[in-house]
Design an enzyme around this catalytic site. Structure first.
Site, mmCIF file in Angstrom:
data_model
loop_
_atom_site.group_PDB
_atom_site.id
_atom_site.type_symbol
_atom_site.label_atom_id
_atom_site.label_comp_id
_atom_site.label_asym_id
_atom_site.label_seq_id
_atom_site.Cartn_x
_atom_site.Cartn_y
_atom_site.Cartn_z
ATOM 1 C CB CYS A 18 12.509 -34.708 -20.084
ATOM 2 S SG CYS A 18 10.727 -34.606 -20.193
ATOM 3 C CB CYS A 83 35.036 -3.810 8.181
ATOM 4 S SG CYS A 83 36.343 -4.800 7.399
ATOM 5 C CB CYS A 86 34.690 -9.284 7.244
ATOM 6 S SG CYS A 86 36.004 -8.580 8.252
ATOM 7 C CG ASP A 494 -10.022 -5.418 -3.967
ATOM 8 O OD1 ASP A 494 -10.655 -5.208 -5.013
ATOM 9 O OD2 ASP A 494 -10.297 -6.336 -3.176
ATOM 10 C CG ASP A 693 -8.022 -10.797 -1.573
ATOM 11 O OD1 ASP A 693 -7.119 -10.876 -2.431
ATOM 12 O OD2 ASP A 693 -9.187 -11.137 -1.785
ATOM 13 C CG ASP A 697 -7.032 -7.888 -5.171
ATOM 14 O OD1 ASP A 697 -7.837 -7.766 -6.103
ATOM 15 O OD2 ASP A 697 -7.360 -7.787 -3.985
#
Length: 807
Positions: A18, A83, A86, A494, A693, A697
């Site tokens: 790794c 503004c 800034c 659903d 839900d 889904d």
């Protein structure tokens, strides 16, 4: 070549391979000089050329090869911004820091949201921001909304004090300038003496900001005000002490102390009104935070004691009496009550709660007393998570703001260029007194230009819009969601748990001549005691409600997809589908037609047979939510197409859709296929919102243009949707769309005003009306400053109108 050093944390590395993979990938990034990845510390030390690469490239590289870079988010309150320039400057300085991945500054909220590696501390960010000329409001160890409100009040009070002082002093300057109360020579010195504290005390913030901007080679609103008023002040000082310089050139040595004083006073007035108005844009968050209980009554060592809310720990047994606020999230273990959850859902009707039910902190106990076990405390409570979601949404930027941001980034330099050109034209080609006219027009251009309105147009409206949504139980992820939601023309629902309650209920019981309802329920429920199927649980529930004493079944057998069988009081009992009864040769001649009618209406039909004779029908259905038909009707009236998607068979699906008024039905769809159906609708050119839900889904919610999840209050922060409806009220669907449209309309009006004001105002200040009106066409710098102050106040107050909008 100058290089920078950076150490980033990396998660997911497990071995030397790794390490090698990460090192190689990082070394391949153009501009990387040296990389050393340490497996033990899970860190990568990188030396790189900041002109060629940066942290964003490193994070993206690490993530692209399957690892992650854990980043921290810090929220910083900043005062002194005026503004959009800034905002752009602070974002640039923060992003230039080693270790900062992303920085977003919200002018309306006066807050910076910084994503960075853990090595970057709050103090580091504070030093960079304050070196740029702004003030970081340092939070206490445990930041609260009361502290934030106090900080805002202190800032407003300080501004108000300076404005009042400036107004009094300016009145004196005007008296000296416009009345013969003093001789001309003495009057000029008197004006100078009174103007000095106006410029160097009440207006000092503009000059300090200008100087620090010069140091960092940036320009913002402070630049325009400081150069404009400073020019008038310096010109007047020279005319006061060296009038001969002007007289020798044949010009009058006029002074304009009153111009500098009035400009600063009017701009301070605008800033004061703006600060007061902006403090109300976060009222929704403060209102939510104010709902939190201060103390809790817990049982410790067998005794009831009152403790501070911060001292409650998970697992504490908490006692709540009638009329009290529930201090933290938990689960009732003893007692029952009606809970007012309107602070979460917007619904005023209390919800009945009993042992085993979950409750939410900050909701109000209306009637009974109960004990509950604390399950979530502090920042883990639903209320704290909702507040965090709303704050993050308020800090986001809508796509419509991008144009304003791009323009604001070059606005001030362009205005300065126009002002210089204006001065040159009027000085060399204007009528006499040319220097006076050139100077006044130069000051007018500098002062009338207002990048503040451009910067405030979108964030203030987003803050008020998302706050208003939260008050109605609609949690919106950010400005981009608000902008997209207004385009929705199709809403996909659903069925289970969204249009319906998600819990099967017995709707009809029909007994044959030899049985009554109670006897029918006795046999069916006794047999279903052993079943864990939701339909069986619905049958047992209604029997328990009727206080029917049940028997213990024998020889229980469940036949998957067909039904169940067994013996109850030595009687052979069958309960199941029509096909199961036909297979067992049960005569259904007396009830078959009624069973078909129930099936046609979308019910699940169960036939009960006792000793091989039909005893009756139990019809079970997942009943519709009461509000569903009305919500669908609202969508239809607004020309938004409602679509129902379900795994049910076509006959059942159409029956349920017909009850709510939905004509478009997609039936017999597996959960993993829902996203494909959403994509199909999008390919037809529709802008689709998916309502589900948020768990089963999830893929479809992500595919949709807008994902709307039905939340329960406790899981609101876990939803991966764009919009969460707390409490599951479907009324939030059309409300969210209406809120989006009203918010975007407000943003567009704000941007229209900000653009049109500058487009019209700057040319008038430059003297474009002179050919038509002569010197009467010149715009006084005093009027210019009043117009500039009004423009930003207009934008903020226009956004605040949203708070009263009906959604």
């Amino acid at each position: 070549m100058s290089t920078s050093n950076l150490t980033i944390p990396i998660s997911g590395m497990h071995c030397a391979s790794c390490v090698g993979k990460v090192e190689k990938s990082l070394k391949d990034v153009e501009g990387t000089v040296e990389v050393n990845v340490n497996l033990a510390t899970q860190q990568a030390s990188i030396r790189y050329d900041p002109d060629k690469t940066g942290i964003s490239d490193f994070v993206e590289t690490v993530r692209s090869i399957g690892y992650d870079v854990p980043l921290q988010k810090t929220e910083i309150k900043i005062s002194g911004m005026s503004c959009a320039s800034c905002v752009a400057s602070i974002e640039k300085w923060l992003l230039d820091m080693d270790g900062v991945f992303d920085a977003s500054v919200n002018l309306g909220a006066e807050t910076a949201y910084v994503t960075h590696i853990p090595d970057v501390k709050f103090e580091d960010l504070k030093v960079v921001i304050e070196s740029a000329g702004y003030k970081v409001v340092s939070p206490p160890v445990e930041e609260t909304e009361d502290f934030e409100k106090k900080s805002l009040d202190q800032f407003y009070s300080a501004l108000k004090l300076r404005f009042v002082a400036s107004a009094i002093l300016t009145a004196l300057v005007l008296i000296f300038a416009m009345t013969p109360i003093l001789p001309t020579g003495i009057s000029r010195y008197a004006q100078l003496i009174v103007t000095i504290p106006i410029v160097f005390w009440t207006g000092s913030r503009f000059y300090i900001g200008f100087i620090k901007g010069l140091r960092h080679k940036t320009a913002d609103m402070n630049t325009l005000v400081a150069v404009g008023t400073g020019s008038a002040f310096v010109y007047s000082v020279v005319a006061t002490f060296f009038p001969a310089l002007f007289e020798s050139a044949g010009r009058a040595a006029d002074v304009y102390y009153d111009t500098a004083a009035v400009i600063i006073t009017l701009i301070l007035l605008g800033r004061t009104l703006e600060a007061r108005a902006k403090s109300h844009t976060s009222d929704a968050v403060r209102k939510l935070a104010g709902l939190q209980a201060k103390t809790a009554r817990v049982i410790r060592d067998g005794k009831e004691i009152d403790i501070d809310i911060k001292d409650v720990v998970v697992g504490d047994i908490v006692i709540v009496r009638p009329g009290e606020k529930i201090p933290v999230d938990g689960e009732i273990i003893d007692g029952f009550s009606a809970i007012d959850e309107s602070m979460l859902t917007g619904e005023s009707i209390p919800v009945d709660k009993k042992a085993g039910d979950k409750i939410i902190g900050a909701t109000i106990n209306k009637t009974g007393s109960f004990k509950f076990k604390a399950t979530r405390i502090g920042k883990d409570t639903a209320l704290a998570q909702i507040i965090q979601m709303v704050k993050q949404a308020q800090g986001s930027k809508a796509p419509v703001q991008r144009l304003a941001d791009r323009i604001a980034g070059i606005f001030v330099p362009i205005v300065i260029g126009i002002a210089v050109i204006t001065f040159i034209i009027w000085f060399f080609a204007g009528p006499e007194p040319a220097l006076t006219i050139a100077l006044l027009n130069f000051v007018s251009v500098m002062i009338i230009a207002c990048p503040c309105a451009l910067g405030l147009a979108t964030p203030t409206a987003v803050m008020v819009g998302t706050g208003l949504g939260a008050e109605h139980g609609i949690l919106i992820k950010g400005g981009e969601v608000l902008e997209k939601a207004r385009q929705i023309d199709t809403v996909v629902f659903d069925k289970t748990g969204t249009l319906t309650r998600g819990i099967p209920e017995v709707t009809d019981i029909v007994a044959t001549d030899n049985f009554d309802e109670n006897k029918l329920l006795y046999y069916a429920s006794s047999l279903e005691k052993r079943s864990e199927h939701p339909l069986g649980m619905a049958v047992v529930k209604i029997a328990e409600e009727k206080n029917i004493k049940l028997a213990e079944p024998e020889n229980f057998l469940a036949l998957e997809g067909k039904g169940i069988s067994g013996r109850v009081n030595n009687n052979r009992v069958l309960l199941g589908k029509i096909g199961f009864m036909t297979e067992k040769e049960i005569d259904l001649s007396g009830i078959g037609q009624k069973a078909e009618e129930f099936a046609e209406n979308g019910n699940t039909v169960m036939i009960l047979a006792v000793d091989n004779k039909a005893a009756g029908i139990i019809a079970v259905a997942d009943t519709l939510k009461d509000e569903a038909p009305g919500i669908i009707d609202q969508l239809n009236k607004n020309r938004i197409l409602p679509v129902m998607i379900t795994g049910d068979n076509s006959r059942t699906a159409k029956a349920i859709a017909g009850k709510v008024g939905i004509t478009e039905v997609v039936a017999e769809v597996l959960p993993q296929e829902k996203a494909e159906r959403v994509k199909q609708l999008q390919s037809e050119g529709k802008k689709v919102a998916m309502v589900g839900d948020g768990i089963n889904d999830a893929v479809a919610l992500a595919q949709a243009d807008i994902g709307i999840a039905i939340g329960t209050g406790t899981d609101v922060a876990l939803e991966a949707s764009d919009i969460t409806l707390v409490g599951g009220d479907l009324a939030g669907v059309p409300r969210a769309i209406r809120l989006s449209r009203k918010t975007l309309a407000t943003i567009k009006w704000n941007l229209f005003w900000a653009f049109i004001y500058n487009i019209i105002g700057i040319p008038i200040a430059a003297g474009i009306l002179y050919p038509a009106f002569g010197t009467a066409g010149f715009l006084s710098p005093m009027i210019a400053s009043g117009a500039m102050a009004f423009s930003s106040v207009f934008v903020v107050t226009n956004s605040l109108r949203l708070k009263k909008a009906k959604i």
